[in-house]
Design an enzyme around this catalytic site. Sequence first.
Site, short mmCIF file in Angstrom:
data_model
loop_
_atom_site.label_atom_id
_atom_site.label_comp_id
_atom_site.label_asym_id
_atom_site.label_seq_id
_atom_site.Cartn_x
_atom_site.Cartn_y
_atom_site.Cartn_z
N LYS A 87 0.82 -1.22 0.00
CA LYS A 87 0.00 0.00 0.00
C LYS A 87 0.86 1.27 0.00
O LYS A 87 0.62 2.19 -0.79
CB LYS A 87 -0.94 -0.04 1.21
N THR A 111 4.01 1.46 -0.86
CA THR A 111 4.75 1.45 -2.12
C THR A 111 3.90 2.01 -3.25
O THR A 111 4.38 2.78 -4.09
CB THR A 111 5.18 0.00 -2.44
N ARG A 160 1.93 8.04 6.93
CA ARG A 160 2.16 8.01 8.37
C ARG A 160 3.63 7.76 8.69
O ARG A 160 4.37 7.21 7.90
CB ARG A 160 1.31 6.91 9.02
N LYS A 178 7.14 -6.48 10.74
CA LYS A 178 7.01 -5.81 9.46
C LYS A 178 8.32 -5.36 8.85
O LYS A 178 8.50 -5.38 7.64
CB LYS A 178 6.07 -4.60 9.62
N ALA A 186 -4.34 1.59 12.86
CA ALA A 186 -5.64 1.52 12.21
C ALA A 186 -6.59 0.58 12.94
O ALA A 186 -7.71 0.37 12.50
CB ALA A 186 -5.49 1.06 10.77
N PHE A 227 -3.91 -0.73 7.08
CA PHE A 227 -4.52 -2.05 6.90
C PHE A 227 -5.48 -2.06 5.70
O PHE A 227 -5.31 -1.30 4.76
CB PHE A 227 -5.22 -2.50 8.18
N PHE A 243 3.97 -8.77 -8.83
CA PHE A 243 5.17 -9.49 -8.39
C PHE A 243 5.72 -10.29 -9.58
O PHE A 243 4.97 -10.64 -10.49
CB PHE A 243 4.83 -10.43 -7.23
N TRP A 287 7.28 -0.93 -8.07
CA TRP A 287 8.34 -1.46 -7.21
C TRP A 287 9.63 -1.67 -8.04
O TRP A 287 10.72 -1.32 -7.58
CB TRP A 287 7.90 -2.80 -6.60
#
Length: 557
Positions: A72, A74, A95, A106, A274, A302, A382, A410
């Site tokens: 998200k 990214t 954030r 994470k 969140a 999230f 991906f 990415w």
Amino acid sequence: MHKSDIEIAREAKLLPIQEIGAKLGIEPQHLMPYGHTKAKLNLDYIDQLNGHKQGKLILVTAVSPTPAGEGKTTTTIGLCDGLNRIGKSASACIREPSLGPCFGMKGGAAGGGYAQVVPMEDINLHFTGDMHAISAAHNLLSALIDNYIHWSNEIRLDLRRISWRRVVDMNDRQLRHIVSGVGGPGNGFPMESGFDISVASEVMAIFCLAENLEDLQQRLSRIVIGYTRDKQPVTADQIQASGAMTALLKDALAPNLVQTLEHNPVFIHGGPFANIAHGCNSVIATKTALKLSDYVVTEAGFGADLGAEKFFNIKCRKSGLTPDASVLVATVRALKMHGGLAKDQLEGEDLEALKKGLSNLGRHIRNLGQFGIPTTVCINRFSGDSEAELEMIKDYAERHGVKAYVCNHWADGSAGAVELAEAVAGLVDNQQSQFRTLYDDELPLWDKAKLVARNLYGAEDITADMKVRNQFKQFQAEGYGHFPVCMAKTQYSFSTDPKLMGAPNNHVVPIRELSLSAGAEFLVVVCGEIMRMPGLPRVPAANNIYVNDNGDIEGLF
């Protein structure tokens, strides 16, 4: 061989932060530099921006999170870079990362690959000190409460009904429930208490909803710290705490400006969870960005059932912001997990699992439609995704009334997000947002919680024991009935069972407890087994983080 995110970030040639500010028309004297590549915007300068242009606000959200990753942040950065690449004036608002997730499961939270915000190590660790200021302000209130009880307690605070806990910006399960004040009269009175993680603090929520310093202090003064023996609420103002708390937060309230790898402006400010809080960056940063850019890309924590719902029903409701579009991020890998595959089974094409998992995407598309804003889907690609899998998602989205775009930000930076950027710009320029919140202020608190559970989670009903039901009635009677509800549940499922993936229906949402955030002006509704203080996993990310012989941090991301 792919370079790691930290290698890519370390190779980046960063511009002086004054040059990033100049892209937004900010003169150097209005920036407070923290080194060469970070700065805060002067609050007096922000006050002078009233009457400036109002940009278009784009929310990036996602399907329900899985260990496979969605990307998200990214995508938020990639879309911002993509909009600038096609000639738009765009900035991003995200954030600040919490140290808990960084050292827990994470790792870093500043984007990834060639869609990152830099300086990455600074952003993920101490940054400009905002997190520490919020923790200090919160714990100052805790200390002042204990001191008030020790010396006088004229209000007759009930030691059994102190609701204000302490915080630390770290996952530390040992501190969830504690007894303080042991060791004799000189150490205060023994009391049950505990720690939450800093990003779950009401001070953090207030910080991110405050419009200015005056509003910040007023909100802090309304914090309910506990109750008297006759069950009357006691506020931070009654023990004269809000002034000193505001003083600790004064510098932190100024938004932080940094840059993407492609030298586009990003505001990083505030970081509420969140779950317990509303999962969005600060109102001050968002409104400032909207006055300086034609397009502002922001995110909410999230999946859309948590972060986006709170963005709409809490942040936008309280601030008057009107979002113009939303982008729903999905990955083939995540949807296959929602279709029943384990993380170690995701390699190779599996159309059957993907087909089952698409129900999660469909539920989120339907949910976003209830808020009346145009939506598009970003398929964050991906390397192992097959063309057939990508086409299946695109076809499914189109059947549900939205367009889906395959993105490679990415791997390729802004070039990989051009199609999405053009689509989003077209949406916000040509379609009028019909934004609406899910419920009106006047709806009773219990009914608000039930509406969110039914309309967004697919639940049949909510349930609670008599103690919690009486709390709903109590808060309604005390004048808090107009508050929105902040639903705190697992991020991994629409239900309160993290193992129930996909898009479950007709489940029941158990409400375990309520927590009033009178200063932030919402009621936290804790569902299922969600915790305010996460624990570290068996092998925390911290075990692989170290400083190498060159003085560089390794393993952070």
